[in-house]
Design an enzyme around this catalytic site. Sequence first.
Site, PDB file in Angstrom:
ATOM      1  N   GLU A  17       1.753 -17.282 -20.920  1.00  0.00           N
ATOM      2  CA  GLU A  17       1.591 -18.488 -21.724  1.00  0.00           C
ATOM      3  C   GLU A  17       2.130 -19.740 -21.039  1.00  0.00           C
ATOM      4  O   GLU A  17       1.636 -20.843 -21.265  1.00  0.00           O
ATOM      5  CB  GLU A  17       2.269 -18.332 -23.095  1.00  0.00           C
ATOM      6  CG  GLU A  17       1.455 -17.565 -24.117  1.00  0.00           C
ATOM      7  CD  GLU A  17       1.809 -16.092 -24.128  1.00  0.00           C
ATOM      8  OE1 GLU A  17       2.747 -15.709 -23.393  1.00  0.00           O
ATOM      9  OE2 GLU A  17       1.146 -15.328 -24.857  1.00  0.00           O
ATOM     10  N   HIS A  72       8.207 -10.823 -22.391  1.00  0.00           N
ATOM     11  CA  HIS A  72       6.959 -10.142 -22.732  1.00  0.00           C
ATOM     12  C   HIS A  72       7.282  -8.753 -23.254  1.00  0.00           C
ATOM     13  O   HIS A  72       8.238  -8.115 -22.801  1.00  0.00           O
ATOM     14  CB  HIS A  72       6.041 -10.050 -21.504  1.00  0.00           C
ATOM     15  CG  HIS A  72       4.631  -9.657 -21.827  1.00  0.00           C
ATOM     16  ND1 HIS A  72       4.244  -8.346 -21.982  1.00  0.00           N
ATOM     17  CD2 HIS A  72       3.522 -10.420 -22.025  1.00  0.00           C
ATOM     18  CE1 HIS A  72       2.951  -8.316 -22.266  1.00  0.00           C
ATOM     19  NE2 HIS A  72       2.496  -9.546 -22.304  1.00  0.00           N
TER      20      HIS A  72
END
Length: 356
Positions: free
Chosen positions: A302, A247
């Site tokens: 995700e 991320h």
Amino acid sequence: MMTDGLDGVVAASTILSDVDGAAGRLVIRGRSLDELAGRTSVEEATALLFDGFFDDRPSGGEWRAHLGQARHAVFAEVAALDERLIRHGPLEAVRALVARLADGEDLATALRLVAAPAVFLPSYLRLRAGHAPVAPDASLGHAADVMRMLRGQPASSVEAAALETYLVTVCDHGLNASTFAARVVASTQAGLTSAVLAGLGALKGPLHGGAPGPVLTMLNDIGEAGDARAWLEAALARGERLMGFGHRIYRVRDPRADALKRALATLGVEAGRLAQAEQVEAAALAVLKDHKPGRRLETNVEFYTAVLLDALGFPADSLTCVFAMGRSVGWLAHAREQATSGRLIRPQSRYVGPAS
């Protein structure tokens, strides 16, 4: 000083959310994600984020009715879903229908924009499958009605709660790409519909909202191969990214991943899929540690988004639109914050082309 990608540049002051990437902590209007996920309804999260930005806010118990009425109002636009739009794909179709809504800055406009993806996506998916769209039931909670419109019959309370957890978990997340796009448009005083359309455009990209679908592809391919570590190592050898890991902000585990993993665990019928996801996650973290020892690449939102929404029956190509269902609340709150207290966003660029 110019920074490519604007890393470390503060572009706005906000009361809406704080993302602590070092500690793996997300705070939304003074409340941690742990306080909100699984404990707060979509209506309550909307009331929390919209607080102070609209003059005509309803009292606490009226949010459900107002959002239900907004779903009913936008359902009229579903009539514009023709074969051409259906061929374009879910996000393009939803974006086109949102563009039919009038711009404005009032609460009624904002609630219609929260309702829009929640109504348009199930309608699109049913039409694509050869079924008639199901009109909203304004008396239901937002997440329960989404599931009902998707399936044509009521979902279980556990399934509705799992979707609600997802929508609340992703409702806001600092100045991410789509939220920044929405704030830029809002800073021009263009209106809330224009700001949401900007957010949808940014969310389409695979580096932002388009990643959950490829996670499912990865899990399916690994399931067929039968050896997670070998598949993951081969993917890295080909120069591919492992979707669902790493991320831009978090240097530790994304706290939203745990919130969604807990929601997935409540869907007992999907225990086998959860077990596979946990095995792949463990293998991926080990492989990434071996192959990229200088980087902290942890599980992001995700990964379990893909598994949870797949378990709830959303097709892989629709997951970005489900993301928009939740994130639209944050876009709208940021748009109002920018329009009411910010300036026109107008950064400078550094010219690096040839001299005249």
